[in-house]
Write an enzyme that holds these catalytic residues in place. Sequence first.
Site, mmCIF file in Angstrom:
data_model
loop_
_atom_site.group_PDB
_atom_site.id
_atom_site.type_symbol
_atom_site.label_atom_id
_atom_site.label_comp_id
_atom_site.label_asym_id
_atom_site.label_seq_id
_atom_site.Cartn_x
_atom_site.Cartn_y
_atom_site.Cartn_z
ATOM 1 N N SER A 26 0.370 -1.126 0.226
ATOM 2 C CA SER A 26 -0.110 0.059 0.282
ATOM 3 C C SER A 26 0.554 1.591 0.269
ATOM 4 O O SER A 26 1.522 1.637 -0.767
ATOM 5 C CB SER A 26 -1.131 -0.057 0.991
ATOM 6 O OG SER A 26 -2.375 0.820 0.728
ATOM 7 N N ASP A 74 -10.008 -5.329 -4.240
ATOM 8 C CA ASP A 74 -9.171 -4.050 -4.054
ATOM 9 C C ASP A 74 -9.902 -2.685 -3.727
ATOM 10 O O ASP A 74 -10.397 -1.950 -4.751
ATOM 11 C CB ASP A 74 -7.743 -4.036 -3.744
ATOM 12 C CG ASP A 74 -7.268 -2.525 -3.262
ATOM 13 O OD1 ASP A 74 -7.986 -2.336 -2.800
ATOM 14 O OD2 ASP A 74 -5.753 -2.879 -2.954
ATOM 15 N N HIS A 133 -7.551 -5.895 -0.254
ATOM 16 C CA HIS A 133 -6.089 -4.769 -0.014
ATOM 17 C C HIS A 133 -5.265 -5.578 0.665
ATOM 18 O O HIS A 133 -3.998 -5.618 -0.045
ATOM 19 C CB HIS A 133 -6.333 -3.603 0.932
ATOM 20 C CG HIS A 133 -5.545 -2.481 0.186
ATOM 21 N ND1 HIS A 133 -5.120 -2.130 -0.233
ATOM 22 C CD2 HIS A 133 -4.643 -2.500 1.497
ATOM 23 C CE1 HIS A 133 -4.121 -0.915 -0.473
ATOM 24 N NE2 HIS A 133 -3.723 -1.082 0.826
#
Length: 391
Positions: free
Chosen positions: A184, A304, A334
């Site tokens: 991320s 996601d 995610h």
Amino acid sequence: MWMEGESPKKKGGDGGRLFNVELLHNLEPPIDNTVGCVPSVPSMASVFLIGGGDGVGATAVMGAAVVETTMLATEASNFKYEEEYIVNSKGLLLFTCRWLPVDTEPRALVFLNHGYGMECSVSMKGAALRLVKAGFAVYGIDNQGHGKSSGMQAYIPSFDDLATDCSDFFTKNKRKLRILLGKSMGGAMALLLHLKKPEYWDGAVLVAPLCKIADDIKPPQLVISMLRKLTKIIPTWKIIPGQNFVNIVFRDSKIREEVRNNPLFYKGRVSLQTANQLLNVSLDIEKRLQEVTLPFFVGHGEADNVTDPTVSKLLYETASSSEKTIKLYPEMWHSLTYGEFTENIDIVFGDIISWIDGIIATGNSRLEREQKNANDELHAKSRTKRTRLID
């Protein structure tokens, strides 16, 4: 000896030296929910360290008391775990940790970059254990304001400053194959570290990288413009609305409960400055995808709702890298490496470790080039010395 409240500085040098601290449970930074900050170690116990650069015999000043400290280290049958604080160029204490193979040389070095609001020692522990058991040395750092590091909790005054901290810490390691692993926000960090030093890194594993914020959670442009103006006036104001990220990031309900019970994991609203920095870095990376040249593996869950899987596809298609791999995982969310069901995490890490093995198998041109340069310098010095003897 330093007085309480001063930043520790290396004698005759800067504040970037490593200082070892004994990480007792009662020194773990508590979360101060009243002000939204993680107190720095000095603010808790006035801990400053003198000497002990190798992890043994460091001296800590705690108020008026002086105590000897050693770096916390635990050892399993095939690896050891160590924790250490470093002082960055601004005098902030940053928490670092590492998982190292025992009785064997690491096959490569892997550098962890955590996501927003997360940290390395808990939420990335599972990833580190899988990697160290595969023969890799694994290094992590909690960014300013994250985990056990100093700073206002989850507040990012400058993403570039965070990247500088990571680069300063990570680039002390040499003469091994070096792989970045970021998830991320950490994926964005990994790409920025590569763009800062394109020749330094040998590869990157990018897990749902923040190359673009998903349209579903990004505020409308009118709201963004208004918030940017407010950022200049009240940057620390935690006003950014958003969904319950725990429920959209972590698929496994057991992991959600772990996250909710982890005081080091930030679960509050996002400050104006932090939101602005995250938005800017995602936009900047989106524009610079063609500059990416290092080998990389990018993995993204097709379900996601935080970072956009189509941008991982765009990264794969646009990057100039000659070696690149993309894996899109149907129905996965995610957080692929911490948050999915165990069987899915097994699949993801099977792909990651297999990719790193492939990079190792193809050899390392950077290491070969550095060794050749070192040999050339040695021969040149030797020739110069012989010439002087003859003269």
